[in-house]
Design an enzyme around this catalytic site. Structure first.
Site, short mmCIF file in Angstrom:
data_model
loop_
_atom_site.label_atom_id
_atom_site.label_comp_id
_atom_site.label_asym_id
_atom_site.label_seq_id
_atom_site.Cartn_x
_atom_site.Cartn_y
_atom_site.Cartn_z
N CYS A 1 30.50 94.27 37.96
CA CYS A 1 29.49 93.69 37.05
C CYS A 1 28.44 92.90 37.81
CB CYS A 1 30.15 92.73 36.07
SG CYS A 1 31.39 93.50 35.10
N GLU B 1 33.21 88.00 29.39
CA GLU B 1 32.49 88.26 30.65
C GLU B 1 31.95 89.67 30.49
OE1 GLU B 1 31.61 89.90 33.76
OE2 GLU B 1 33.60 89.57 34.63
N LEU B 2 30.64 89.77 30.25
CA LEU B 2 30.05 91.04 29.81
C LEU B 2 29.18 91.68 30.90
CD1 LEU B 2 29.24 89.83 26.18
CD2 LEU B 2 31.32 90.92 27.04
N LYS C 1 46.07 93.81 27.05
CA LYS C 1 45.82 95.24 26.85
C LYS C 1 45.03 95.66 28.07
CE LYS C 1 42.44 97.39 25.17
NZ LYS C 1 42.39 98.31 26.32
N GLU D 1 22.84 99.02 33.35
CA GLU D 1 23.83 99.00 34.43
C GLU D 1 24.20 100.44 34.84
OE1 GLU D 1 27.37 95.69 34.84
OE2 GLU D 1 27.18 96.75 32.97
#
Ligand code: SIN
Length: 480
Positions: free
Chosen positions: A287, A253-254, A177, A384
């Protein structure tokens, strides 16, 4: 390239065919505000079809040899290389990434396929000495099963191949997706995989504007055996909770909040140059972009001078132009967030030493901004920003630098600039981060494990560690 030369698919890709959906959504070019394409908007029905296809294809794909899978992947590499300019231009049109960076990303994305095409042939088992003379202990590798991947818009190609390449190498089938904003890159890859000879059902792309509708179907389906996600900590946590109900393997993976430590023994010019690459890559929308630059007090002025000189040279402009360094932010929400972080910092006493002028371009552009006098009570030092905003702070000594760097729930990437080898070991030992660049502002590479500690995620992508995430280990006890 003209729209005709770019020639990209816009339908969903399921079971080896491009298929129409009842609805479409408009994908907007963030640099111009124009509609780039009307893309298939998948819902529950397409998610189920994708799951059926991935399940059925897995039954035969898992029986192929590593050499067969590797050969298809090698062909895919050649096709990615042959189509690299087209893929780069699609990416630039979708998300506003400067064209020179998009070209770099296509190479980076291709690197994962190349590396795992080779590594597929090195998926080894093991024999372990038994304590019984009539027993043999064998450990075999098997693919985890059909994978559901959700990727972010900031790396439309590389975040797919970083998951897809180890999955294919291991013998898994795959449903992606893609983000609504960069679905065309994923669909263009589907076309190339088909041309490379990938069997029907091994790879599907289901673009959607209703992410949770599609995700809920696939996360509830027990035939899907793994979730691979790159995105925010908030969304990753919700997805992991749902994946847990069918006990899926999970890689997350944040978010990150990367500190960049510059010690007084560092090469200041090099540190400033690497801080530029680290901070302003993709307009600060990665990130692992630094969010907090900490400079030892004694060299603050020298570093600031070297950094500001480079910031002044950045060219903000249309991302398709060869000399553009900073394109637009991806959408209005992203621009508003970056502006809110700047406003909050200024209100709490920070100084804006670059970024005062409004950008010449209308739309989603933001002038690269440097803030000094930043403190940890400011939002910019805790959340962030995902924009071209560089907050600079100072520290007295090594202990304070480490404490400030670790003062965050995140643990993805950190950077250390020093010429003292002992300090390198002391500081890297003390930092709670999955990736540490020492005198290096851009450490990412296909061979190395990428991933975070604490709220930054679970698992690793890249290198042989990334392959293990797509493998089960079977213990076979053989009694003679
Ligand atoms: C990311 O932003 O998640 C990826 C950055 C990289 O691979 O360097």
């Amino acid at each position: 390239m003209s729209r005709d030369e770019l020639r990209f698919p816009t339908q969903a890709f399921i079971n080896g065919a491009f298929v129409d959906t009842k609805r479409t959504y408009d994908l907007i070019n963030p640099a111009t505000g124009e509609v780039l394409a009307a893309v298939a908007d998948c819902g529950e029905a397409e998610a189920r079809q994708a799951a059926d296809a991935a399940h059925n294809a897995f039954l035969t794909w898992k029986q192929t040899t590593a050499y067969q899978r590797s050969a298809i992947m090698e062909t895919f590499v050649k096709l990615l290389q042959a189509n690299s300019e087209r893929l780069a231009q699609i990416m630039t049109a979708e998300i506003g990434k400067p064209i020179k960076e998009s070209r770099g990303e296509v190479k980076y994305a291709t690197g994962f396929v190349q590396w795992y095409a080779e590594e597929a042939k090195r998926i080894y088992g093991e024999t372990i000495p038994s304590s019984f003379s009539d027993k043999r202990i064998l450990v075999e590798a098997a693919p985890v099963g059909p994978v559901f991947a959700i990727t972010p818009w900031n790396f439309p190609a590389a975040m797919i191949t970083r998951k897809l390449a180890p999955a294919l190498a291991a013998g898994c089938t795959f449903i992606i997706k893609p983000p609504a904003q960069s679905a065309i890159s994923a669909l263009a890859m589907a076309e190339l995989l088909q041309e490379a000879g990938l069997p029907d059902g091994v790879f599907q792309v289901i673009p959607t504007s209703q992410s949770s509708v599609v995700s809920d179907v696939l996360l509830a389906d027990p035939r899907i055996r793994k979730l691979a996600f790159t995105g925010s900590t908030h969304v990753g946590t919700l997805l992991a909770e749902k994946a847990a109900r069918t006990v899926k393997r999970v890689s997350l993976e944040l978010g990150g909040h990367a500190p960049f430590l510059v010690f007084e023994d560092a090469d200041v010019e090099k540190a400033a140059a690497e801080a530029m690459n680290c901070k302003f890559r993709n307009a600060g929308q990665t990130c692992i972009c630094t969010n907090r630059i900490y400079v030892q007090e004694s060299i603050k002025d020298a570093f600031l001078q070297a950094f500001l000189k480079r910031v002044a040279d950045l060219k903000v402009g249309a991302p398709i132009e060869e000399d553009t360094d900073i394109g637009p932010l991806v959408n209005q929400q992203g621009l508003d967030k970056a502006k809110e972080h700047i406003a909050d910092a200024l209100e709490k006493g920070a100084q804006m030493v670059a970024g005062q002028e409004a950008p010449a371009q209308k739309g989603l552009f933001l002038t690269p901004t440097v803030l000094t006098g930043v403190t940890h009570d400011m939002v910019v030092a805790r959340e962030e920003t995902f924009g071209p905003v560089a907050p600079i702070m100072t520290f007295k000594d090594e202990a304070e630098a480490i404490a400030l760097a670790n003062d965050t729930p995140y643990g993805l990437a950190a950077y250390v600039f020093t010429r003292d080898v002992s300090r390198v070991y002391r500081v890297t030992d003390a930092l709670d981060y999955g990736i540490i660049g020492v005198n290096d502002g851009v450490p990412s590479t296909p061979q190395a494990p990428f991933g975070g500690m604490k709220a930054s995620g679970v698992g690793r992508e890249g290198g042989h560690y990334g392959l293990e995430e797509y493998l089960e280990r079977k213990f076979i006890s053989l009694k003679l």
